[in-house]
Motif scaffolding. Structure first.
Motif, mmCIF file in Angstrom:
data_model
loop_
_atom_site.group_PDB
_atom_site.id
_atom_site.type_symbol
_atom_site.label_atom_id
_atom_site.label_comp_id
_atom_site.label_asym_id
_atom_site.label_seq_id
_atom_site.Cartn_x
_atom_site.Cartn_y
_atom_site.Cartn_z
ATOM 1 N N VAL A 186 -9.701 33.714 -19.510
ATOM 2 C CA VAL A 186 -10.271 33.658 -18.153
ATOM 3 C C VAL A 186 -9.317 34.297 -17.144
ATOM 4 O O VAL A 186 -9.716 35.116 -16.315
ATOM 5 N N VAL A 187 -8.029 33.945 -17.266
ATOM 6 C CA VAL A 187 -7.042 34.455 -16.322
ATOM 7 C C VAL A 187 -6.897 35.972 -16.465
ATOM 8 O O VAL A 187 -6.885 36.718 -15.478
ATOM 9 N N ARG A 188 -6.805 36.437 -17.717
ATOM 10 C CA ARG A 188 -6.630 37.873 -17.944
ATOM 11 C C ARG A 188 -7.846 38.673 -17.461
ATOM 12 O O ARG A 188 -7.725 39.738 -16.864
ATOM 13 N N GLU A 189 -9.027 38.111 -17.724
ATOM 14 C CA GLU A 189 -10.268 38.758 -17.307
ATOM 15 C C GLU A 189 -10.301 38.940 -15.790
ATOM 16 O O GLU A 189 -10.593 40.018 -15.272
ATOM 17 N N ARG B 2 -19.293 24.699 -25.097
ATOM 18 C CA ARG B 2 -19.083 25.946 -24.372
ATOM 19 C C ARG B 2 -18.185 25.685 -23.156
ATOM 20 O O ARG B 2 -18.443 24.772 -22.372
ATOM 21 N N ILE B 3 -17.119 26.449 -23.066
ATOM 22 C CA ILE B 3 -16.253 26.319 -21.894
ATOM 23 C C ILE B 3 -16.441 27.545 -21.023
ATOM 24 O O ILE B 3 -16.275 28.673 -21.478
ATOM 25 N N ASN B 4 -16.824 27.306 -19.789
ATOM 26 C CA ASN B 4 -17.034 28.389 -18.847
ATOM 27 C C ASN B 4 -16.122 28.120 -17.664
ATOM 28 O O ASN B 4 -16.137 27.034 -17.110
ATOM 29 N N ALA B 5 -15.285 29.090 -17.339
ATOM 30 C CA ALA B 5 -14.360 28.830 -16.239
ATOM 31 C C ALA B 5 -14.244 30.046 -15.343
ATOM 32 O O ALA B 5 -14.433 31.176 -15.785
ATOM 33 N N GLN B 6 -13.944 29.782 -14.084
ATOM 34 C CA GLN B 6 -13.683 30.857 -13.123
ATOM 35 C C GLN B 6 -12.447 30.475 -12.330
ATOM 36 O O GLN B 6 -12.213 29.290 -12.096
ATOM 37 N N ILE B 7 -11.683 31.488 -11.937
ATOM 38 C CA ILE B 7 -10.608 31.171 -10.994
ATOM 39 C C ILE B 7 -10.847 31.955 -9.717
ATOM 40 O O ILE B 7 -11.625 32.900 -9.681
ATOM 41 N N ASP C 203 -5.116 28.334 -1.606
ATOM 42 C CA ASP C 203 -4.024 29.022 -2.288
ATOM 43 C C ASP C 203 -4.392 29.286 -3.746
ATOM 44 O O ASP C 203 -4.053 30.311 -4.310
ATOM 45 N N GLY C 204 -5.047 28.339 -4.336
ATOM 46 C CA GLY C 204 -5.493 28.504 -5.712
ATOM 47 C C GLY C 204 -6.719 27.652 -5.934
ATOM 48 O O GLY C 204 -6.836 26.570 -5.376
ATOM 49 N N SER C 205 -7.657 28.143 -6.716
ATOM 50 C CA SER C 205 -8.868 27.355 -6.938
ATOM 51 C C SER C 205 -9.474 27.718 -8.283
ATOM 52 O O SER C 205 -9.211 28.784 -8.836
ATOM 53 N N SER C 206 -10.234 26.815 -8.808
ATOM 54 C CA SER C 206 -10.881 27.085 -10.097
ATOM 55 C C SER C 206 -12.142 26.251 -10.226
ATOM 56 O O SER C 206 -12.333 25.253 -9.516
#
Lengths: 277, 293
Positions: free
Chosen positions: A251-254, A25-30, A37-40
């Motif tokens: 993930v990005v689109r969501e 299972r891959i679970n990711a958040q950005i 500036d950017g994080s994930s």
């Protein structure tokens, strides 16, 4: 060897109950850190990684201390015509079972840092940011195999979040092969996405590909394996990377959709043709 | 920190243009190595490898020490790499550059982690005494493809090396001098060799073996494959860089295998030659009572 994988042949199920071609299972958040500036944050099974990207910005005093050195493509000092990607990996002491202390000069970590940096540099348009530096700092919170793949995926997501122009996602995953190198049987099945137990015992490799293509950005194999197995492992690995890319893209689109819903960002003109909702 | 001088724009374009037309500056084929030369020293365990203008010296040595507490049944085996300012002004003492870290990691993975040397055979008394084998790699001159040359030198040095013979009698360990007993070779399981491919062009479509220093500075990606002559891959490292097609990488690994076999035969030949030189006439001559009068 403590673990017995010989039961695989009976039910064709792996130690954690997956089939040969299943990802964990891959679970990711950005955008997990508001100040960066950017994080994930990314989980691949029980491997948990956090990433923070700062930049492109002026090189800090740490590396840019030398003034007047000649510009170079790979060199530090911010004098180069390409942006420099600096990666820093911190492996938390509590991340694995045996609580091993790894110093700053640990060669394995240094190698991973340089791999992640070079893999990202292949996708990021670093030529757009001369005399600057992109800082990527990765924190490993929990390790359960496929560490390098998780680091690359998290770094890609964070760079997307930071809005740095890039060619495509750099997606990574691991592939392995059942039965060890000594057993020279042709019937060995390739395995996708190895966990820590499998990594300890079976030969495997980490593949990172550029987006949807078959083009390999990074390929790292650290175990002894027959050359005839390489093809099968590589095919499965590249295929896994495509699956990972889909997940990262989702993930990005969501996140983008949610930000539009919340009104954090205006729905741009270019977004009309995108499936928002 | 002093920096390596980069090739000029003209030089870069010239090399690239030539490569597009399948030509290399020194007239070699795409998959041709520069002449590889190996000389052994007078002592056991010294190997001097020249590959074109690249020159690497490896020296193996052994001493008796206490094994690590978490591995009481294993001996100790270390590979130490040193890139001194003699090699290039870009290298400084006591400050490992990325090149050095990657080189030592690759050697470590190729030779040590692949179990080329049987470390269990280095154990003398479990938990108390063991051999500590150490290989020092000195880079004397750097003209590209350091990795392949260094790996070849390490393997050659270790296979040439002889450690003092020992015996255990009634719990007493005796280490014999070379005069008392002929030193014994290490227990060696397989010989891995590194083969480095360099990629050029926007898509990484041109692949070269044994890049020189100029070519190395221009390349967009590299991939080091380590294998032995049995076709076992010990390690693959394509650490980032321009993406290369997966099929091309598979082809590269196929060619790498033939190169590894060539290296293996060359090294076996050299070792046999050296043994012959050291052992004139063999055991029969030594046992003979005949004298020249």
């Amino acid at each position: 060897m403590p673990l017995d994988t010989s039961t695989y042949n009976l039910a064709l199920l792996r130690v954690d109950g997956r089939r040969w071609n299943e990802l964990r299972r891959i679970n990711a958040q950005i955008r997990t850190q508001a100040a960066a500036d950017g994080s994930s944050y990314l989980e691949m099974g029980h491997t948990k990684v956090m990433c923070v990207v700062t930049g492109p910005s002026e090189p800090g005093p740490r590396r840019g201390g030398v003034v007047g050195s000649a510009g170079g493509a790979g060199g530090g000092g911010g004098q180069s015509k390409d942006a420099e990607v600096v990666v820093n990996i911190v492996i938390a002491g509590f991340s694995s079972v045996d609580r091993k202390r790894r110093g700053r000069g640990d060669k394995r970590t240094l190698e991973m840092q340089s791999t992640v940096a070079n893999a990202l540099a292949a996708s990021l348009h670093i030529h757009l940011f001369p005399h600057s530096q992109i800082n990527v700092s990765l924190h490993v919170l929990s390790q359960d195999g496929s560490l390098l793949a998780a680091l690359i995926n998290a770094a890609t997501l964070a760079c997307v979040d930071a809005g740095i122009p890039m060619t495509d996602y750099v997606a990574a995953c691991t592939a392995g092969s059942t039965s060890t190198y000594a057993a020279n049987d042709e019937s060995a099945d390739p395995l996708l996405d190895m966990n820590h137990q499998e990594e300890q015992e079976l030969p495997g490799l980490t593949v990172a590909t550029m987006g949807d293509s078959d083009r390999v950005v990074a390929l790292v194999c650290e175990s002894r394996v027959q050359i005839s197995r390489l093809e099968g492992m590589l095919v499965v690995g590249v295929d896994g990377c495509k699956q990972v890319r889909e997940i990262l893209d989702r993930v990005v689109r969501e996140k983008g959709r949610r930000m539009i819903d919340e009104g954090t960002v205006e729905k741009g003109t270019g977004l009309n043709d995108m499936d928002v909702d | 920190m002093p920096r390596e001088v980069e090739p000029s724009l003209n030089e870069k374009q010239f090399v690239l243009q030539a490569l597009q037309e399948n030509l290399r500056l020194d007239g070699r084929e795409i998959d041709q190595y520069r002449p590889l030369e190996l000389t052994f020293g007078d002592q056991y365990g010294v190997a001097d490898v020249t590959l074109g203008k690249t020159r690497v010296l490896a020296k193996a040595s052994a001493e008796v020490t206490v094994p690590y507490t978490d591995r009481p049944l294993d001996g100790i085996f270390t590979i130490a790499t040193e890139l001194s300012p003699m090699t290039s002004p870009a290298f400084e003492l006591n400050r490992p550059t990325e090149t050095e870290v990657l080189l030592s990691r690759l050697l470590e993975k190729t030779v040590r982690r692949s179990n080329a040397l049987d470390t269990e055979s280095l154990c003398l008394i479990a938990g108390q005494k063991c051999w500590s084998v150490r290989v020092d790699v000195h880079v004397l001159s750097h003209d590209g493809n350091l990795i392949d040359a260094a790996c070849f030198a390490v393997v050659a040095a270790l296979r040439h090396f002889r450690k003092p013979d020992t015996s255990m009698e009634g719990g007493v360990l005796t280490v014999y001098t070379p005069a008392e007993r002929e030193p014994v070779p290490l227990s060696w399981l397989h010989s891995p060799f590194c083969i480095t491919w360099s990629f050029f062009g926007d898509q990484g479509e041109i692949a070269l073996l044994d890049a020189t220093w100029v070519e190395e500075q221009i390349r967009v990606a590299s991939c080091t494959i380590s294998l032995n002559r049995h076709g076992e891959i010990c390690q693959i490292a394509k650490l980032g860089g321009t993406p290369v097609d997966a099929v091309a990488l598979l082809q590269c690994s196929g060619v790498a295998l033939t190169k590894a076999k060539e290296f293996s035969t060359y090294l076996d030949g050299k070792l046999a030659e050296d043994t012959k030189k050291r052992n004139k006439g063999g055991l029969l001559a030594e046992l003979s009572a005949e004298n020249d009068r």
